[in-house]
Design a protein around this motif. Structure first.
Motif, PDB file in Angstrom:
ATOM      1  N   HIS A  74       0.902  -1.158   0.000  1.00 30.17           N
ATOM      2  CA  HIS A  74       0.000   0.000   0.000  1.00 30.17           C
ATOM      3  C   HIS A  74       0.937   1.202   0.000  1.00 30.17           C
ATOM      4  O   HIS A  74       1.331   1.699   1.064  1.00 30.17           O
ATOM      5  CB  HIS A  74      -0.890  -0.017   1.245  1.00 30.17           C
ATOM      6  N   MET A  77       1.103   4.411   2.169  1.00 29.52           N
ATOM      7  CA  MET A  77       1.169   4.228   3.629  1.00 29.52           C
ATOM      8  C   MET A  77       2.580   4.462   4.180  1.00 29.52           C
ATOM      9  O   MET A  77       2.780   4.423   5.390  1.00 29.52           O
ATOM     10  CB  MET A  77       0.637   2.845   4.035  1.00 29.52           C
ATOM     11  N   ILE A  97      -5.406   2.796  12.071  1.00 27.37           N
ATOM     12  CA  ILE A  97      -5.145   3.103  10.656  1.00 27.37           C
ATOM     13  C   ILE A  97      -6.390   3.660   9.949  1.00 27.37           C
ATOM     14  O   ILE A  97      -6.301   4.701   9.278  1.00 27.37           O
ATOM     15  CB  ILE A  97      -4.577   1.854   9.925  1.00 27.37           C
ATOM     16  N   TRP A  98      -7.533   3.006  10.099  1.00 28.52           N
ATOM     17  CA  TRP A  98      -8.720   3.539   9.400  1.00 28.52           C
ATOM     18  C   TRP A  98      -9.068   4.946   9.877  1.00 28.52           C
ATOM     19  O   TRP A  98      -9.356   5.815   9.036  1.00 28.52           O
ATOM     20  CB  TRP A  98      -9.900   2.552   9.507  1.00 28.52           C
ATOM     21  N   GLU A 101      -6.585   7.211   8.219  1.00 26.26           N
ATOM     22  CA  GLU A 101      -6.840   7.342   6.772  1.00 26.26           C
ATOM     23  C   GLU A 101      -8.019   8.286   6.529  1.00 26.26           C
ATOM     24  O   GLU A 101      -7.978   9.123   5.616  1.00 26.26           O
ATOM     25  CB  GLU A 101      -7.103   5.958   6.167  1.00 26.26           C
ATOM     26  N   MET A 132      -2.106  -1.251  -3.761  1.00 30.16           N
ATOM     27  CA  MET A 132      -3.544  -1.377  -3.491  1.00 30.16           C
ATOM     28  C   MET A 132      -3.861  -0.264  -2.504  1.00 30.16           C
ATOM     29  O   MET A 132      -3.702  -0.441  -1.295  1.00 30.16           O
ATOM     30  CB  MET A 132      -3.792  -2.753  -2.855  1.00 30.16           C
ATOM     31  N   PHE A 134      -5.896   3.948  -1.937  1.00 27.80           N
ATOM     32  CA  PHE A 134      -6.916   4.898  -2.362  1.00 27.80           C
ATOM     33  C   PHE A 134      -6.349   5.867  -3.418  1.00 27.80           C
ATOM     34  O   PHE A 134      -5.150   6.049  -3.515  1.00 27.80           O
ATOM     35  CB  PHE A 134      -7.442   5.642  -1.136  1.00 27.80           C
ATOM     36  N   PRO A 155      -8.829  -0.295  -4.955  1.00 29.82           N
ATOM     37  CA  PRO A 155      -9.369  -0.769  -3.674  1.00 29.82           C
ATOM     38  C   PRO A 155     -10.887  -0.720  -3.656  1.00 29.82           C
ATOM     39  O   PRO A 155     -11.483   0.288  -4.035  1.00 29.82           O
ATOM     40  CB  PRO A 155      -8.780   0.222  -2.657  1.00 29.82           C
ATOM     41  N   HIS A 194     -10.873  -5.538  -0.824  1.00 30.48           N
ATOM     42  CA  HIS A 194      -9.933  -5.464   0.298  1.00 30.48           C
ATOM     43  C   HIS A 194      -9.724  -6.800   1.000  1.00 30.48           C
ATOM     44  O   HIS A 194      -8.601  -7.260   1.162  1.00 30.48           O
ATOM     45  CB  HIS A 194     -10.418  -4.386   1.279  1.00 30.48           C
ATOM     46  N   GLU A 224      -5.747 -13.792   6.340  1.00 28.00           N
ATOM     47  CA  GLU A 224      -4.570 -13.127   6.928  1.00 28.00           C
ATOM     48  C   GLU A 224      -4.334 -13.616   8.358  1.00 28.00           C
ATOM     49  O   GLU A 224      -3.199 -13.731   8.790  1.00 28.00           O
ATOM     50  CB  GLU A 224      -4.766 -11.600   6.884  1.00 28.00           C
ATOM     51  N   HIS A 258      -1.387 -13.018   1.731  1.00 27.05           N
ATOM     52  CA  HIS A 258      -1.190 -13.493   3.120  1.00 27.05           C
ATOM     53  C   HIS A 258      -1.348 -15.005   3.259  1.00 27.05           C
ATOM     54  O   HIS A 258      -0.374 -15.709   3.456  1.00 27.05           O
ATOM     55  CB  HIS A 258      -2.075 -12.756   4.136  1.00 27.05           C
ATOM     56  N   ASP A 309       3.867  -5.703   2.031  1.00 27.35           N
ATOM     57  CA  ASP A 309       2.701  -5.057   2.631  1.00 27.35           C
ATOM     58  C   ASP A 309       3.052  -3.576   2.817  1.00 27.35           C
ATOM     59  O   ASP A 309       4.099  -3.117   2.361  1.00 27.35           O
ATOM     60  CB  ASP A 309       2.302  -5.723   3.950  1.00 27.35           C
TER      61      ASP A 309
HETATM   62  C1  LIG Z   1      -8.251  -1.639   0.140  1.00 28.25           C
HETATM   63  S1  LIG Z   1      -6.618  -1.427   0.251  1.00 28.25           S
HETATM   64  C2  LIG Z   1      -6.231  -0.333   1.460  1.00 28.25           C
HETATM   65  C3  LIG Z   1      -6.741  -0.684   2.826  1.00 28.25           C
HETATM   66  O1  LIG Z   1      -6.105  -1.831   3.357  1.00 28.25           O
HETATM   67  C4  LIG Z   1      -5.588  -1.527   4.625  1.00 28.25           C
HETATM   68  N1  LIG Z   1      -4.505  -2.425   4.958  1.00 28.25           N
HETATM   69  C5  LIG Z   1      -3.195  -2.210   4.937  1.00 28.25           C
HETATM   70  N2  LIG Z   1      -2.521  -3.330   5.295  1.00 28.25           N
HETATM   71  C6  LIG Z   1      -3.452  -4.264   5.531  1.00 28.25           C
HETATM   72  C7  LIG Z   1      -3.414  -5.608   5.924  1.00 28.25           C
HETATM   73  O2  LIG Z   1      -2.279  -6.242   6.134  1.00 28.25           O
HETATM   74  N3  LIG Z   1      -4.550  -6.265   6.067  1.00 28.25           N
HETATM   75  C8  LIG Z   1      -5.736  -5.675   5.872  1.00 28.25           C
HETATM   76  N4  LIG Z   1      -5.843  -4.382   5.503  1.00 28.25           N
HETATM   77  C9  LIG Z   1      -4.727  -3.699   5.337  1.00 28.25           C
HETATM   78  C10 LIG Z   1      -5.186  -0.083   4.474  1.00 28.25           C
HETATM   79  O3  LIG Z   1      -4.975   0.539   5.682  1.00 28.25           O
HETATM   80  C11 LIG Z   1      -6.359   0.462   3.703  1.00 28.25           C
HETATM   81  O4  LIG Z   1      -7.420   0.795   4.542  1.00 28.25           O
END
Ligand SMILES: CSC[C@H]1O[C@@H](n2cnc3c(O)ncnc32)[C@H](O)[C@@H]1O
Ligand SMILES: [Zn+2]
Length: 443
Positions: A74, A77, A97-98, A101, A132, A134, A155, A194, A224, A258, A309
């Motif tokens: 990503h 990131m 993270i969300w 973001e 992968m 945004f 994504p 995703h 994963e 994964h 990743d």
């Molecule tokens: C749809 S892609 C971007 C989305 O995926 C999140 N992300 C980053 N690394 C991982 C991971 O290892 N597993 C699940 N999701 C992950 C990223 O923060 C974005 O929200």
């Protein structure tokens, strides 16, 4: 009859050349010739010197290999590197993270973060990466401008994300970007649902139909963690892999990222559908997600590629380091020191990556007719001595600081460790400015 003289734009004369295909081969004192961005000659030095080359580059003490392929990440990131460490996947995603973001990711963030990722990857010997994230159109512009090669996965989630109001909106944008870039020589557009827990059957079915129509790849986080699989079984009595098979998503264009949880039934699905698995060992270790049984998959005939990743869960984009981790971890997981030897590990980081991304006819090995995506590693330092097998030295004893030169499609993107098309001080200053904003020391 004397042989016609081969005309070259560039002749490279490394001490060692490892083509990856045929497997296990190390060519000493050979030359590789490039014309119009493609490999047109590989042969002994004496033969190589008979070519009519516009430029000849001696690469003493260097190992020339195919460029490394980072099959999952990503990119943008990078700007969240180190923001939330030492947490399990769902806590990391949902609580850190969300929300970050939602607050910070916009077009500028993606442009600056992707440029940073591209520069880090080029400096680390990576000629092609899968992204992968945004605002994929912005990422594709960064790839276009930088000269690197990439797969851009659109994504798709069931809920609104930065840059897409809904899954339908993301799919529509994906179809448009696919059309815009279908003749691009270095960019492939894929669809990136995703994960099984963020995309329902209805949207997965739409993605299957569109990917089939366009002959596009599907790139998805799958199995994963044990939690992901258990939650699906508890709620639906079906494992995610079985669900994806039922929905018709699995096939040679499917890239399962994964796969730390693999039952015998899951493995049979991978084998019969001929999907690729993308192994991300350092992210899996850091988030304590589990271990992908790489050796078992390899022996079963599954194509296993390698990814870093994102930099928020790794925390670097160092595919050479990742390859070493993969080789070491495979031995621990298989309980066998013969698992994933250095030559197979390099193949996983190159040709298997190309195969996973559906570009193995163009890149992934040094073969006449393929694009000249190459990396030269300097093995002349003291930490690499003595050299019995340069591939062993590369995988087990060399860091990415030894990456000297890199070409994509014959174009130099790294010369003597310096980026040719990107300005490193500017990239650093821009990343630092984002860091100050995000950590609240500015604004
Ligand atoms: C749809 S892609 C971007 C989305 O995926 C999140 N992300 C980053 N690394 C991982 C991971 O290892 N597993 C699940 N999701 C992950 C990223 O923060 C974005 O929200
Ligand atoms: Zn990921």
């Amino acid at each position: 009859m004397p042989k016609p003289v081969v005309a070259l734009d560039l002749l490279l004369l490394p001490t060692w050349l490892v083509p990856v295909e045929p497997a296990g081969v190390v060519l000493k004192d050979h030359g590789l010739g490039i014309r119009d961005g493609c490999i047109v000659f590989i042969g002994p030095r004496a033969e190589a010197l008979k070519c009519d080359a516009t430029e000849v580059r001696e690469l003493p003490g260097m190992l020339l290999t195919p460029g490394l392929i980072n099959a999952h990440g990503h990119a943008a990131m990078t700007l969240f590197r180190g923001l939330a460490d030492d947490l399990p996947l769902m806590t990391w995603l949902e609580q850190h993270i969300w929300p970050a973001e939602a607050k910070w990711v916009d077009e500028d963030f993606v442009r600056d973060g992707t440029d940073l990722a591209i520069a880090e990857q080029i400096k680390g010997g990576i000629t092609c990466f899968s992204d992968m994230y945004f605002y994929p159109k912005i990422a594709s512009e960064c790839v276009h401008d930088s000269g690197i090669r990439a797969q851009i996965a659109i994504p798709i989630l069931d809920f609104p994300v930065p840059g897409a109001a809904s899954a339908d909106d993301a799919i529509r944008q994906g179809i448009e970007l696919f059309g815009d870039l279908k003749h691009h020589p270095r960019i492939k557009v894929a669809f990136g649902p995703h994960a099984p827990y963020t995309v329902g059957d209805e949207n997965l079915e739409k993605i299957r139909v569109i990917a089939e129509e366009l002959d596009a790849a599907i790139h998805m986080h799958v199995h994963e963690t044990a939690f992901e699989v258990q939650q699906a079984v508890d709620n639906t009595a079906e494992r995610p892999m079985a669900r994806l098979a039922r929905l018709g998503l699995l096939g040679p264009r499917f890239q399962a990222v994964h796969m730390t949880q693999i039952s015998d039934e899951d493995q049979a699905l991978l084998v019969e559908s001929n999907c690729s698995v993308i192994h991300c060992p350092e992210s899996n270790l850091k988030l304590a997600s589990g271990f992908c049984p790489v050796e078992r998959l390899w022996q079963a005939g599954v194509n296993v590629a390698l990814g870093t990743d994102g930099a928020a869960s790794n925390n670097d984009l160092d595919l050479l380091g990742e390859t070493r981790t993969a080789a070491l971890l495979a031995k621990a997981v298989a309980g066998s020191a013969t698992a994933l030897d250095a030559h197979r590990a390099l193949r996983m980081a190159t040709l298997n990556g190309a195969r996973a991304l559906g570009i193995e006819a163009t890149v992934g090995s040094l073969e006449v007719g393929k694009a000249a995506d190459l990396v030269a590693f300097d093995l002349s330092g003291l930490a690499q001595q003595p050299i019995y097998d340069p591939v062993s030295q590369l995988i087990y004893a060399t860091g990415r600081d030894c990456v000297k030169h890199l070409w994509v499609g014959g174009k130099p993107l790294l010369e003597d460790g310096r980026l040719t098309r990107m300005d490193e001080p500017t990239l650093i200053a821009t990343a630092q400015a984002w860091g100050r904003r995000i950590s609240g020391h500015n604004e």
